[in-house]
Design an enzyme around this catalytic site. Structure first.
Site, PDB file in Angstrom:
ATOM      1  N   ARG A 154      36.220   5.163  48.167  1.00 15.68           N
ATOM      2  CA  ARG A 154      35.175   5.751  47.339  1.00 15.68           C
ATOM      3  C   ARG A 154      35.318   5.540  45.849  1.00 15.68           C
ATOM      4  NH1 ARG A 154      33.979  11.446  49.999  1.00 15.68           N
ATOM      5  NH2 ARG A 154      33.201  10.383  51.821  1.00 15.68           N
ATOM      6  N   ARG A 159      40.797  11.220  47.789  1.00 17.98           N
ATOM      7  CA  ARG A 159      40.754  11.680  49.184  1.00 17.98           C
ATOM      8  C   ARG A 159      40.128  10.635  50.099  1.00 17.98           C
ATOM      9  NH1 ARG A 159      36.445  14.441  52.126  1.00 17.98           N
ATOM     10  NH2 ARG A 159      35.296  13.841  50.286  1.00 17.98           N
ATOM     11  N   HIS A 163      31.160  10.855  44.751  1.00 13.79           N
ATOM     12  CA  HIS A 163      30.641  10.179  45.945  1.00 13.79           C
ATOM     13  C   HIS A 163      29.713   9.073  45.463  1.00 13.79           C
ATOM     14  CE1 HIS A 163      28.791   9.376  49.782  1.00 13.79           C
ATOM     15  NE2 HIS A 163      29.646  10.197  50.369  1.00 13.79           N
ATOM     16  N   GLU A 172      34.210   5.412  58.141  1.00 16.87           N
ATOM     17  CA  GLU A 172      33.831   5.619  56.734  1.00 16.87           C
ATOM     18  C   GLU A 172      34.766   4.830  55.830  1.00 16.87           C
ATOM     19  OE1 GLU A 172      33.385   9.837  55.979  1.00 16.87           O
ATOM     20  OE2 GLU A 172      32.094  10.062  57.709  1.00 16.87           O
ATOM     21  N   HIS A 200      31.664  15.111  43.801  1.00 21.68           N
ATOM     22  CA  HIS A 200      31.599  15.443  45.229  1.00 21.68           C
ATOM     23  C   HIS A 200      32.752  16.316  45.717  1.00 21.68           C
ATOM     24  CE1 HIS A 200      30.575  14.836  49.418  1.00 21.68           C
ATOM     25  NE2 HIS A 200      31.735  14.264  49.672  1.00 21.68           N
TER      26      HIS A 200
END
Ligand code: SIN
Length: 527
Positions: free
Chosen positions: A280, A376, A234, A113, A341
């Protein structure tokens, strides 16, 4: 009615359930959860759980990726501890029956990811959270020292400060939403595992339960909270009028999915060398910028160049959900937009989940442990949930009950049944809309100030309503949501720089010395 247990856990996601199973080895546990036991963000988690499990990976690499994405605000010792303890917890979940995907040789099949330099995400198809939730709930149901109350929402924490003592927590008032009774639960240790606060925003990938209850309740009894300006957006939530909150996992980009504009052009190369797999915050800001420039409703995630059978097998739930809305993900790009998110800040804790209030613990998304910093790293959240749940479960064994001889039962005073529920619906909607517009992906002093003025007025109205009418789940959630919105605004006002998830047009640069934004209630009546 008063109930006494050793440990009260509020919330039934990965952190709460993992805590309960381990703490039940030395005490009786009560889990209170406000809707059904699987109405949790965990149950919606698609990507998986990040840990060093691959032959080409190392603790140093996972630590480095986490620190890089966290943009100067991670606590290194917490990151190192979490990363080192992670693999054992993933193996324990597998032993408990979580059916992580495996390759033909039996090794874990690891996904990739954004922000990760290695494949390290253990997963079960595209419904990892649901599989973990299933296994943990089955284990909890089989345990005779754990009781689970569903449809029970915590109203407020019980604090010795109200009885003239030090700030120490000894349980909570909990509303049984079926009967309307507010029960008093007295506990040696109270554990907040209430998840995040995505519902503060009108567009979110979160389930309806994510109203920041733990953060609000902890703040009201004087616990320190931190870094609430760092709401993670997100980048890719399905854009479709009938697709409320449906996440399109970052794992799709990990398997080669490419972000494109409506005309088919790629754009991420203009923003970051990792292109569609950039961290992100970078991807969400890039999409936001492209949408503002073009006026388009969405960008697109393109999987059509990948093997169709592979895409359907690896992402069956996403493929089916899109198909039900008329999108064949193997033939057409998926329309996507960013949405709120994950709350990277929360109730401040140490490495064992202790908050700054005695006998009050926080774990999972509710907590601010120092793992995530200003942003994060994907799939580090389920990891944080299991690591800190275990540490807190070991720590509570030493908690000593501090309680008054007589605990006052919940009193509704002169409150009547509400005849004005429209106030709740309107305020709920208004907060979520202006938070999206003013405290969204790109902020400015002016926007934050507009939000501050609005939230003050709304909180006055909400507080009047709260004390005039009998409590119900809607007003409890609205009161918490409004307080968390206020705390996000206050935190954003204090951060005079752009860092991680907080980007403001007025201070586009980073300050030389990174620092946390910490808040706690110092005086006056409880908000
Ligand atoms: C995703 O599947 O993209 C979400 C994973 C995460 O938020 O960590």
């Amino acid at each position: 009615m008063t109930y006494e247990v050793d440990y009260l856990v509020i919330g039934s996601g990965v952190a709460g359930l993992s805590f309960a199973l381990r703490a039940a080895e030395h005490g009786r546990v009560l889990i209170a959860t406000k809707k059904c036991p699987d109405d949790t963000a965990t149950n919606w988690a698609q990507g998986g759980i990040a840990a060093v499990l691959g032959d080409d990976d190392s603790f140093e690499d996972h630590v480095a990726d986490t620190l890089k994405v966290g943009d100067g605000l991670c606590r290194r010792e917490i990151v190192e501890m979490t990363v080192r303890e992670g693999p054992a917890h993933v193996r324990a979940l597998a032993e408990m029956g979580v059916a992580f995907a495996r390759s033909e040789d039996g090794k874990l099949d690891l996904g990739r990811e954004g922000g990760h330099t290695r494949r390290r995400v253990a997963h079960y198809k595209d419904v990892t959270g649901r599989e973990i939730q299933r296994a943990l709930l089955a284990a909890v149901a089989a345990h005779d020292r754990i009781e689970l109350w569903d449809q029970h929402i915590a109203v407020d924490l019980l604090s010795m400060a109200k009885y003239g003592g030090e700030a120490a927590c000894f349980g909570a008032y909990v509303l049984d939403t079926a009967s309307g009774e507010v029960k008093t639960v007295v506990a040696r240790a109270t554990v907040l595992a209430t998840g995040g606060a995505g519902k503060v925003y009108i567009y979110t990938s979160n389930p309806d339960v994510a109203t920041g209850d733990g953060i609000a309740m902890a703040y009201r009894i004087g616990a320190q909270v931190a870094n609430l300006e760092f709401m993670q957006f997100h980048p890719t939530v399905l854009y479709h009028p009938h697709a409320k909150s449906f996440l399109i996992s970052e794992a799709l980009r990990g398997e080669g999915g490419v972000l494109r504009l409506g005309n088919g052009a790629t754009f991420m190369e203009n923003y970051h060398p990792q292109r569609s797999l950039a961290p992100r915050d970078v991807v969400a800001r890039a999409i936001d910028n492209e949408l503002k420039k073009s006026g388009a409703d969405s960008v697109y995630l393109d999987m059509t160049h990948l093997d169709g059978d592979f895409v359907r097998a690896r992402f069956p739930t996403i493929a089916a959900r899109c198909a039900a809305l008329g999108i064949d993900v193997t033939q057409s790009p998926i329309p996507v937009v960013p949405a709120a998110h994950y709350m990277c800040g929360g109730v401040v804790t140490d490495a064992a989940g202790h908050t700054t209030v005695r006998n009050l613990y926080a774990i999972g998304e509710t907590a601010c442990t120092g793992l995530h910093g200003a942003c994060r790293l994907a799939s580090n959240s389920l990891l944080e949930g299991v690591v800190f749940a275990a540490r807190a479960a070991d720590a509570v064994a030493a908690a000593e009950l501090l309680r008054p001889a007589q605990v006052a039962a919940w009193s509704s005073g002169d409150a009547t049944d509400s005849n004005d529920a429209i106030v709740v619906a309107l305020n709920w909607d208004e907060i979520r809309r202006f938070m999206w517009s003013y405290l969204g992906i790109v902020r400015s002093d002016k926007r934050v100030e507009r939000a501050r003025r609005r939230i003050e007025l709304l909180r006055q109205e909400i507080n009047e309503y709260y004390w005039d009418f009998k409590v119900n789940a809607d007003i409890i959630e609205l009161r918490n949501l409004a307080l968390v919105a206020h705390l996000i605004i206050d935190s954003a006002r204090r951060r005079k720089e752009s860092r991680g998830l907080h980007y403001t047009l007025d201070y586009p640069d980073k300050r030389a010395e990174p620092s946390d934004t910490t808040l706690h209630l110092t005086h006056g009546p409880p908000p």
